[in-house]
Design a protein around this motif. Structure first.
Motif, PDB file in Angstrom:
ATOM      1  N   MET A 161       0.826  -1.215   0.000  1.00  0.00           N
ATOM      2  CA  MET A 161       0.000   0.000   0.000  1.00  0.00           C
ATOM      3  C   MET A 161       0.861   1.267   0.000  1.00  0.00           C
ATOM      4  N   PRO A 162       1.848   1.418   0.873  1.00  0.00           N
ATOM      5  CA  PRO A 162       2.689   2.618   0.803  1.00  0.00           C
ATOM      6  C   PRO A 162       3.431   2.736  -0.517  1.00  0.00           C
ATOM      7  N   LEU A 163       3.885   1.567  -1.072  1.00  0.00           N
ATOM      8  CA  LEU A 163       4.618   1.623  -2.337  1.00  0.00           C
ATOM      9  C   LEU A 163       3.698   2.065  -3.469  1.00  0.00           C
ATOM     10  N   GLN A 164       2.471   1.596  -3.450  1.00  0.00           N
ATOM     11  CA  GLN A 164       1.531   2.009  -4.483  1.00  0.00           C
ATOM     12  C   GLN A 164       1.223   3.502  -4.397  1.00  0.00           C
ATOM     13  N   PHE A 165       1.084   3.985  -3.129  1.00  0.00           N
ATOM     14  CA  PHE A 165       0.805   5.417  -2.950  1.00  0.00           C
ATOM     15  C   PHE A 165       1.987   6.268  -3.427  1.00  0.00           C
ATOM     16  N   LEU A 166       3.188   5.856  -3.078  1.00  0.00           N
ATOM     17  CA  LEU A 166       4.363   6.610  -3.504  1.00  0.00           C
ATOM     18  C   LEU A 166       4.515   6.568  -5.016  1.00  0.00           C
ATOM     19  N   ALA A 167       4.216   5.410  -5.623  1.00  0.00           N
ATOM     20  CA  ALA A 167       4.289   5.304  -7.081  1.00  0.00           C
ATOM     21  C   ALA A 167       3.263   6.196  -7.757  1.00  0.00           C
ATOM     22  N   SER A 168       2.059   6.240  -7.159  1.00  0.00           N
ATOM     23  CA  SER A 168       1.009   7.098  -7.715  1.00  0.00           C
ATOM     24  C   SER A 168       1.409   8.568  -7.618  1.00  0.00           C
ATOM     25  N   VAL A 169       2.027   8.951  -6.503  1.00  0.00           N
ATOM     26  CA  VAL A 169       2.471  10.329  -6.349  1.00  0.00           C
ATOM     27  C   VAL A 169       3.573  10.646  -7.351  1.00  0.00           C
ATOM     28  N   TYR A 170       4.445   9.668  -7.595  1.00  0.00           N
ATOM     29  CA  TYR A 170       5.569   9.898  -8.501  1.00  0.00           C
ATOM     30  C   TYR A 170       5.103  10.058  -9.949  1.00  0.00           C
ATOM     31  N   PHE A 171       4.168   9.203 -10.353  1.00  0.00           N
ATOM     32  CA  PHE A 171       3.743   9.233 -11.770  1.00  0.00           C
ATOM     33  C   PHE A 171       2.576  10.194 -12.005  1.00  0.00           C
ATOM     34  N   ASP A 172       1.627  10.279 -11.052  1.00  0.00           N
ATOM     35  CA  ASP A 172       0.414  11.067 -11.293  1.00  0.00           C
ATOM     36  C   ASP A 172       0.369  12.368 -10.496  1.00  0.00           C
ATOM     37  N   GLY A 173       1.322  12.565  -9.595  1.00  0.00           N
ATOM     38  CA  GLY A 173       1.295  13.762  -8.768  1.00  0.00           C
ATOM     39  C   GLY A 173       0.486  13.560  -7.492  1.00  0.00           C
ATOM     40  N   LEU A 174       0.381  14.582  -6.688  1.00  0.00           N
ATOM     41  CA  LEU A 174      -0.347  14.495  -5.426  1.00  0.00           C
ATOM     42  C   LEU A 174      -1.833  14.325  -5.665  1.00  0.00           C
ATOM     43  N   PRO A 175      -2.492  13.527  -4.830  1.00  0.00           N
ATOM     44  CA  PRO A 175      -3.943  13.376  -4.966  1.00  0.00           C
ATOM     45  C   PRO A 175      -4.658  14.672  -4.623  1.00  0.00           C
ATOM     46  N   PRO A 176      -5.863  14.837  -5.055  1.00  0.00           N
ATOM     47  CA  PRO A 176      -6.576  16.104  -4.821  1.00  0.00           C
ATOM     48  C   PRO A 176      -6.870  16.374  -3.340  1.00  0.00           C
ATOM     49  N   TRP A 177      -6.982  15.319  -2.542  1.00  0.00           N
ATOM     50  CA  TRP A 177      -7.300  15.530  -1.132  1.00  0.00           C
ATOM     51  C   TRP A 177      -6.071  15.934  -0.308  1.00  0.00           C
ATOM     52  N   PHE A 178      -4.897  15.825  -0.863  1.00  0.00           N
ATOM     53  CA  PHE A 178      -3.674  16.147  -0.122  1.00  0.00           C
ATOM     54  C   PHE A 178      -3.545  17.665  -0.011  1.00  0.00           C
ATOM     55  N   PRO A 179      -3.193  18.194   1.195  1.00  0.00           N
ATOM     56  CA  PRO A 179      -3.109  19.653   1.363  1.00  0.00           C
ATOM     57  C   PRO A 179      -1.998  20.258   0.517  1.00  0.00           C
ATOM     58  N   ASP A 180      -2.138  21.546   0.364  1.00  0.00           N
ATOM     59  CA  ASP A 180      -1.136  22.267  -0.410  1.00  0.00           C
ATOM     60  C   ASP A 180       0.237  22.146   0.270  1.00  0.00           C
ATOM     61  N   PRO A 181       1.276  21.804  -0.448  1.00  0.00           N
ATOM     62  CA  PRO A 181       2.606  21.614   0.177  1.00  0.00           C
ATOM     63  C   PRO A 181       3.109  22.856   0.901  1.00  0.00           C
ATOM     64  N   MET A 182       2.895  24.006   0.351  1.00  0.00           N
ATOM     65  CA  MET A 182       3.358  25.216   1.020  1.00  0.00           C
ATOM     66  C   MET A 182       2.595  25.472   2.321  1.00  0.00           C
ATOM     67  N   ARG A 183       1.294  25.231   2.269  1.00  0.00           N
ATOM     68  CA  ARG A 183       0.509  25.389   3.487  1.00  0.00           C
ATOM     69  C   ARG A 183       0.945  24.374   4.544  1.00  0.00           C
ATOM     70  N   LEU A 184       1.190  23.155   4.113  1.00  0.00           N
ATOM     71  CA  LEU A 184       1.654  22.135   5.040  1.00  0.00           C
ATOM     72  C   LEU A 184       3.021  22.500   5.619  1.00  0.00           C
ATOM     73  N   LEU A 185       3.890  23.064   4.792  1.00  0.00           N
ATOM     74  CA  LEU A 185       5.208  23.467   5.272  1.00  0.00           C
ATOM     75  C   LEU A 185       5.106  24.573   6.304  1.00  0.00           C
ATOM     76  N   ARG A 186       4.219  25.531   6.060  1.00  0.00           N
ATOM     77  CA  ARG A 186       4.043  26.610   7.020  1.00  0.00           C
ATOM     78  C   ARG A 186       3.479  26.079   8.346  1.00  0.00           C
ATOM     79  N   ALA A 187       2.534  25.138   8.244  1.00  0.00           N
ATOM     80  CA  ALA A 187       1.957  24.560   9.465  1.00  0.00           C
ATOM     81  C   ALA A 187       3.014  23.797  10.263  1.00  0.00           C
ATOM     82  N   MET A 188       3.817  23.023   9.564  1.00  0.00           N
ATOM     83  CA  MET A 188       4.860  22.265  10.244  1.00  0.00           C
ATOM     84  C   MET A 188       5.913  23.199  10.847  1.00  0.00           C
TER      85      MET A 188
END
Length: 481
Positions: free
Chosen positions: A1-28
């Motif tokens: 499952m994690p490998l499939q998710f990482l592969a999907s992110v690599y080939f198709d990009g982030l899923p639509p439900w995933f928060p904006d990376p910049m917003r996530l970076l600011r929160a962290m």
């Protein structure tokens, strides 16, 4: 499952439900900054340990704030705590607090003694009882956590003895207590390490200089210019100066066994914590201030220590082995030794003036209070004597009244018996003075059936009285009708 998710992110990009990376970076980044700020503001943790079983610890301010956290940790390590409190040991709150402290620490050797730091006579009573023992009572540690302050904008408060409250509680009472306990501290055996821990505050840095006039008058500035913050800082500076001088006083003592002095004074700056005093200071002692404190509580939580973390430096001063060796009078902050920020803390001339002026102030106040107590005792004895005399008078009056009442009852009974004896319901119809003194019989003790009123009435005529026989009669020498 994690490998499939990482592969999907690599080939198709982030899923639509995933928060904006910049917003996530600011929160962290924000979360990390909060965590690091809280970690830094909380201070260091005490890593030193010491066997406290059987050690006797006198402690002021052990029922709230930093003192309560310190008392709990010392009790968990087996120390025998004697809490000096303003309330009597029978106070319901204090009884419940001591029981709770015993239950949480698993230590039954926790007691309370009444010592009001706003009253020099109360301090002297306890300290005198403590040292009035042969051999000297065991004493391993004195922790002076009690402190008070007046909120900003508050008015100057004096004790019943006429001394400014902040000066009395924060300095003068501690000065008086240690001064009387000094023989008990110096009399401890050489193998018993004694520590006097004096918590202070960084506000002493901004304190005005100590002058003799301020000490003699109870730490007062001009009444018009009196400021609560300045009074609090002055009391903390005075306590630090005295602590340094007290260490020199102990070092100058020559033990009978000619061994080195085993008592050490340790100054501690625990830092700013979320205690009752701090909350009172921030809220200015008002309801509106308390509301603002609750609204902005996050910032108080972030930048101020908890009482437990503030107590770590005090515990370090109580347990670290290096503080029992070498010179005393050291200052501990964040569980390490630091230098004092003011040079006049070590000034012997300032310490001498402070000591002598405080002695004179205590002597004057105690004399005045002794005269007042003697006068009040005399008035009380006079009132008790008057009450006793009044009670005696009432008792005598009650006794006289009872005697009179008894006599009246006795007279009433006699009259009743006499009336029954004569059988006469109308005394005016029968006058005993008209009767001859003769004997009566049961037969003749009957009431008349029909007795007429009048002066001609004769009891003899109606058969009520015997008459003596004539002197020459030979028939009878006794009475007859």
């Amino acid at each position: 499952m994690p490998l499939q998710f990482l592969a999907s992110v690599y080939f198709d990009g982030l899923p639509p439900w995933f928060p904006d990376p910049m917003r996530l970076l600011r929160a962290m980044t924000t979360l990390t900054a909060v965590v690091l700020t809280k970690w830094y503001a909380s201070g260091r943790v005490n890593l030193s340990e010491r066997n406290m079983h059987g050690r006797v610890v006198l402690m002021t301010g052990g029922t709230s704030g930093i003192g309560a956290a310190t008392a709990l940790e010392l009790a968990r390590r087996g120390a025998q705590l004697v809490l000096l409190t303003r309330q009597p040991p029978s106070d319901p709150f204090l009884v419940e607090y001591v029981d709770d402290l015993r239950a949480r620490s698993g230590n039954r050797m926790i007691y309370a003694e009444q010592v009001d730091l706003a009253d020099l006579y109360s301090v002297r009573q306890f300290a005198t009882r403590w040292i009035d023992n042969a051999p000297p009572r065991r004493l391993d540690m004195v922790v002076l956590c009690a402190s008070t302050l007046v909120p900003p904008g508050g008015e100057r408060v004096e004790t019943a003895e006429g001394v400014e409250l902040t000066w009395m509680v924060n300095f003068l009472a501690n000065f008086h207590l240690l001064g009387i306990l000094s023989p008990a501290i110096r009399a401890q055996p050489f193998d018993r390490e004694v520590r006097i821990i004096v918590p202070t505050c960084s506000s002493y840095i901004a304190s005005p200089k100590l002058d003799e006039e301020a000490v003699v008058t109870g730490g007062r500035d001009d009444l018009e210019d009196w400021v609560p913050g300045r009074a609090y800082a002055r009391s903390k500076l005075a306590m630090m100066v005295f602590a340094k001088a007290y260490q020199k006083h102990l070092d100058a003592y020559k033990r009978p066994d000619e061994l080195p002095m085993n008592a050490r004074v340790v100054l501690v700056d625990p830092g700013l914590a979320r205690t009752v005093s701090m909350r009172r200071w921030l809220t200015r002692g008002s309801l509106w201030g308390l509301l603002l404190y609750l609204v902005f509580y996050f910032f108080a939580w972030l930048f101020l220590k908890s009482p437990h973390m503030a107590a770590q430096s005090v515990l370090y001063a109580a347990m670290d082995g290096s503080l029992g060796r070498g010179a005393g009078g050291r200052l501990i902050k964040e569980c390490m030794e630091v230098d004092c920020a003011r040079k006049d803390v070590d000034d012997e001339e300032v310490a001498k003036k402070l000591w002598e002026s405080s002695d004179r102030l205590i002597e004057r106040v105690e004399k005045e209070q002794a005269v007042k107590r003697a006068r009040a005792k005399k008035e009380q004895e006079k009132k008790e004597q008057e009450a006793k005399e009044a009670a005696q008078v009432q008792e005598i009056e009650a006794l006289v009244g009872a005697i009179k009442k008894g006599k009246s009852k006795e007279a009433s009974k006699k009259n009743t018996k006499k009336a029954e004896f004569t059988g006469n319901t109308q005394p005016e119809l029968f006058n005993p003075s008209h009767c001859h003194p003769v004997f009566f019989t049961a037969k003749l003790r009957r009431p008349p059936f029909n007795v007429l009123s009048g002066a001609q009435l004769s009891p003899v005529a109606y058969g009520y009285v015997y008459q003596d026989a004539p002197g020459g009669s030979k028939k009878s020498a006794g009475p007859r009708l």
